[in-house]
Design an enzyme around this catalytic site. Structure first.
Site, PDB file in Angstrom:
ATOM      1  N   GLY A   1       2.338  -3.509  -5.014  1.00  0.00           N
ATOM      2  CA  GLY A   1       1.317  -2.543  -4.597  1.00  0.00           C
ATOM      3  C   GLY A   1      -0.042  -3.219  -4.484  1.00  0.00           C
ATOM      4  O   GLY A   1      -0.412  -4.001  -5.354  1.00  0.00           O
TER       5      GLY A   1
ATOM      6  N   ARG B   1       6.948  -5.459  -1.185  1.00  0.00           N
ATOM      7  CA  ARG B   1       7.905  -5.606  -2.280  1.00  0.00           C
ATOM      8  C   ARG B   1       9.131  -6.196  -1.589  1.00  0.00           C
ATOM      9  O   ARG B   1       9.912  -5.470  -0.978  1.00  0.00           O
ATOM     10  CB  ARG B   1       8.216  -4.256  -2.914  1.00  0.00           C
ATOM     11  CG  ARG B   1       6.972  -3.516  -3.435  1.00  0.00           C
ATOM     12  CD  ARG B   1       7.336  -2.285  -4.239  1.00  0.00           C
ATOM     13  NE  ARG B   1       6.260  -1.317  -4.339  1.00  0.00           N
ATOM     14  CZ  ARG B   1       5.286  -1.346  -5.250  1.00  0.00           C
ATOM     15  NH1 ARG B   1       5.251  -2.307  -6.140  1.00  0.00           N
ATOM     16  NH2 ARG B   1       4.348  -0.418  -5.283  1.00  0.00           N
TER      17      ARG B   1
ATOM     18  N   ASP C   1       4.046  -6.373 -12.311  1.00  0.00           N
ATOM     19  CA  ASP C   1       5.214  -6.869 -13.067  1.00  0.00           C
ATOM     20  C   ASP C   1       6.313  -7.429 -12.162  1.00  0.00           C
ATOM     21  O   ASP C   1       6.917  -8.463 -12.479  1.00  0.00           O
ATOM     22  CB  ASP C   1       5.753  -5.785 -14.018  1.00  0.00           C
ATOM     23  CG  ASP C   1       6.158  -4.510 -13.311  1.00  0.00           C
ATOM     24  OD1 ASP C   1       5.746  -4.297 -12.161  1.00  0.00           O
ATOM     25  OD2 ASP C   1       6.905  -3.720 -13.916  1.00  0.00           O
TER      26      ASP C   1
ATOM     27  N   THR D   1      -2.822  -5.178 -10.278  1.00  0.00           N
ATOM     28  CA  THR D   1      -2.148  -3.881 -10.163  1.00  0.00           C
ATOM     29  C   THR D   1      -3.069  -2.811 -10.740  1.00  0.00           C
ATOM     30  O   THR D   1      -3.739  -3.053 -11.748  1.00  0.00           O
ATOM     31  CB  THR D   1      -0.807  -3.840 -10.917  1.00  0.00           C
ATOM     32  OG1 THR D   1      -0.412  -2.461 -11.105  1.00  0.00           O
ATOM     33  CG2 THR D   1      -0.857  -4.480 -12.299  1.00  0.00           C
TER      34      THR D   1
ATOM     35  N   ASP E   1      -2.128  -0.343 -12.290  1.00  0.00           N
ATOM     36  CA  ASP E   1      -1.488   0.268 -13.474  1.00  0.00           C
ATOM     37  C   ASP E   1      -1.960  -0.295 -14.814  1.00  0.00           C
ATOM     38  O   ASP E   1      -1.741   0.327 -15.850  1.00  0.00           O
ATOM     39  CB  ASP E   1       0.035   0.098 -13.397  1.00  0.00           C
ATOM     40  CG  ASP E   1       0.637   0.903 -12.267  1.00  0.00           C
ATOM     41  OD1 ASP E   1      -0.056   1.791 -11.746  1.00  0.00           O
ATOM     42  OD2 ASP E   1       1.798   0.632 -11.909  1.00  0.00           O
TER      43      ASP E   1
ATOM     44  N   ASP F   1      -0.644  -2.488 -16.606  1.00  0.00           N
ATOM     45  CA  ASP F   1       0.485  -2.527 -17.544  1.00  0.00           C
ATOM     46  C   ASP F   1       1.065  -3.924 -17.760  1.00  0.00           C
ATOM     47  O   ASP F   1       2.252  -4.057 -18.062  1.00  0.00           O
ATOM     48  CB  ASP F   1       1.586  -1.558 -17.084  1.00  0.00           C
ATOM     49  CG  ASP F   1       2.078  -1.877 -15.687  1.00  0.00           C
ATOM     50  OD1 ASP F   1       1.437  -2.697 -14.994  1.00  0.00           O
ATOM     51  OD2 ASP F   1       3.101  -1.309 -15.276  1.00  0.00           O
TER      52      ASP F   1
ATOM     53  N   ARG G   1       3.891   4.871 -12.826  1.00  0.00           N
ATOM     54  CA  ARG G   1       5.320   5.207 -12.928  1.00  0.00           C
ATOM     55  C   ARG G   1       5.868   4.957 -14.321  1.00  0.00           C
ATOM     56  O   ARG G   1       6.679   5.698 -14.833  1.00  0.00           O
ATOM     57  CB  ARG G   1       6.119   4.358 -11.934  1.00  0.00           C
ATOM     58  CG  ARG G   1       6.401   5.051 -10.652  1.00  0.00           C
ATOM     59  CD  ARG G   1       7.213   4.187  -9.752  1.00  0.00           C
ATOM     60  NE  ARG G   1       6.571   2.899  -9.499  1.00  0.00           N
ATOM     61  CZ  ARG G   1       6.886   2.094  -8.511  1.00  0.00           C
ATOM     62  NH1 ARG G   1       7.855   2.410  -7.699  1.00  0.00           N
ATOM     63  NH2 ARG G   1       6.261   0.948  -8.331  1.00  0.00           N
TER      64      ARG G   1
ATOM     65  N   ARG H   1      -3.162  25.534 -10.549  1.00  0.00           N
ATOM     66  CA  ARG H   1      -3.008  24.745  -9.336  1.00  0.00           C
ATOM     67  C   ARG H   1      -2.610  23.326  -9.732  1.00  0.00           C
ATOM     68  O   ARG H   1      -2.929  22.867 -10.836  1.00  0.00           O
ATOM     69  CB  ARG H   1      -4.320  24.674  -8.537  1.00  0.00           C
ATOM     70  CG  ARG H   1      -4.773  25.997  -7.944  1.00  0.00           C
ATOM     71  CD  ARG H   1      -3.860  26.428  -6.792  1.00  0.00           C
ATOM     72  NE  ARG H   1      -4.370  27.625  -6.128  1.00  0.00           N
ATOM     73  CZ  ARG H   1      -4.083  28.877  -6.483  1.00  0.00           C
ATOM     74  NH1 ARG H   1      -3.307  29.106  -7.541  1.00  0.00           N
ATOM     75  NH2 ARG H   1      -4.574  29.902  -5.797  1.00  0.00           N
TER      76      ARG H   1
HETATM   77  O1  F6P Z   1       2.263  -0.247  -9.191  1.00  0.00           O
HETATM   78  C1  F6P Z   1       1.197   0.353  -8.573  1.00  0.00           C
HETATM   79  C2  F6P Z   1       1.569   1.721  -8.064  1.00  0.00           C
HETATM   80  O2  F6P Z   1       0.457   2.269  -7.386  1.00  0.00           O
HETATM   81  C3  F6P Z   1       2.079   2.705  -9.124  1.00  0.00           C
HETATM   82  O3  F6P Z   1       1.053   3.301  -9.879  1.00  0.00           O
HETATM   83  C4  F6P Z   1       2.837   3.665  -8.268  1.00  0.00           C
HETATM   84  O4  F6P Z   1       3.796   4.345  -9.026  1.00  0.00           O
HETATM   85  C5  F6P Z   1       3.473   2.772  -7.256  1.00  0.00           C
HETATM   86  O5  F6P Z   1       2.634   1.645  -7.143  1.00  0.00           O
HETATM   87  C6  F6P Z   1       3.682   3.364  -5.899  1.00  0.00           C
HETATM   88  O6  F6P Z   1       4.414   2.466  -5.157  1.00  0.00           O
HETATM   89  P1  F6P Z   1       4.562   2.480  -3.591  1.00  0.00           P
HETATM   90  O7  F6P Z   1       3.320   1.900  -3.009  1.00  0.00           O
HETATM   91  O8  F6P Z   1       5.745   1.602  -3.328  1.00  0.00           O
HETATM   92  O9  F6P Z   1       4.763   3.898  -3.180  1.00  0.00           O
END
Ligand code: F6P
Length: 323
Positions: free
Chosen positions: A12, A73, A104, A127, A129, A131, A173, A247
């Site tokens: 991503g 990816r 990762d 990233t 995230d 993480d 995620r 909402r």
């Molecule tokens: O890993 C970064 C991220 O933005 C996550 O937070 C998210 O779940 C995922 O990528 C979304 O992936 P994609 O771009 O493949 O929809």
């Protein structure tokens, strides 16, 4: 012989990746290394899509979101055949070191490629995230939380005006770093993240109690990967136990775009510089991160196998400040 470095972005995209590419390119040239950019993540290695970069190739990109190199990816790179092809391309082009910027999945690819194909690889954490173990912050996280926060503040205006409950879903995620940060900074009533079990009944009680106390708006932050479900699912689960209308807002990819914050540009520039310095020192097979303001090198495997822990104290603060 001039050392040749190649840089790629994978997985991503994250704001600040361009600032990292710029730092890698300009530091490489400073040290007298040749540097090239690989297109579309590991795919560019498999399909030999690589171009030489110079100072001007990275001019005017420090402020741009996304990645000028493109990202992917790559399922092709995951196959034995794909990795063989990638290795051949590096050898044919005389590339000595590969610098990969990503999350990762990128670090997993880097470990396998470096160990099974004897390639010198260094990683940079990129990233939203946050993480990855081995760095306090990943490139892109700060921009993502600021983007999310801006949206949450806007939602708060309409929530307060109509005295509504909102479930706001943020990215993550497998991790709740974004959720927890924006929960605290956005004054959320509760935050649901994958790292902690979600008790739907307790959540409903909390919402009812908050309304009883006269709160004009309630915002519940839900990380997309919460084990109890996404924001729509969780709202559906509590709706029969709460009295008010609600909402759901899914912030989605808005979080990942836009100009990187100062913090992300600074981190990306420092880490890009440190990666090329590491090349000069012969360091390889690890991710370059920053912990307690110091540059640290973490073996690829640790970056995704050792889990970076969320700070439980933040939960407590959110709870106390929300009451
Ligand atoms: O890993 C970064 C991220 O933005 C996550 O937070 C998210 O779940 C995922 O990528 C979304 O992936 P994609 O771009 O493949 O929809």
């Amino acid at each position: 012989m001039t050392t040749k470095i190649a840089v790629l972005t994978s997985g991503g995209d994250a704001p600040g990746m361009n600032a990292a590419i710029r730092a890698v390119v300009r530091t490489s040239l400073h040290f007298g290394f040749a540097v090239s950019g690989v297109r579309d993540g590991y795919n560019g290695l498999v399909f030999n899509n690589i171009e030489e970069l110079d100072r001007s190739s990275v001019a005017n990109i420090i402020q741009r979101g996304g990645t000028i190199l493109g990202t992917a990816r790559s399922s092709d790179f995951e196959t034995a055949e794909g990795m063989d092809k990638a290795k051949k391309v590096l050898v044919e082009r005389g590339i000595d070191v590969l610098i990969v910027i990503g999350g990762d999945g990128t670090m997993r690819g880097a470990k396998q490629f470096s160990e099974e194909h004897d390639v010198n690889v260094l990683g940079l954490p990129g990233t939203i995230d946050n993480d990855l173990y081995g760095t306090d912050f990943t490139i892109g996280f700060d921009t993502a939380i600021n983007n999310a926060l801006e949206a949450i503040d806007r939602i708060r205006d309409t929530a307060a005006s109509l005295e509504r409950l909102f479930f706001v879903e943020v990215m993550g995620r497998f991790s709740g770093f974004i959720g927890l940060a924006v929960g605290l900074a956005g004054g959320a009533e509760d935050v649901l993240i994958p790292e902690t079990p979600t008790d739907v009944n307790a959540l409903a009680n909390k919402i009812n109690e908050s309304t009883r106390k006269g709160k004009k708006s309630n915002i519940i932050i839900v990380s997309e990967g919460d084990e109890a479900g996404n924001a729509f699912t969780i709202a559906e689960k509590v709706k029969d136990c709460i009295k008010e209308d609600y909402r759901v807002a899914v912030l989605g990819y808005i979080q990942r775009g836009g100009s990187p914050t100062a913090n992300d540009r600074i981190l990306a520039s420092k880490l890009g510089f440190a990666a090329v310095e590491a090349v000069q020192k012969g360091i390889k097979g690890c991710m370059v991160g920053e912990v307690d303001k110091k540059i640290v090198f973490t073996p690829f495997e640790d970056t995704y196998k050792k889990k970076k822990k969320i700070d439980p104290a933040i939960y407590k603060i959110i709870e106390i400040l929300a009451t």
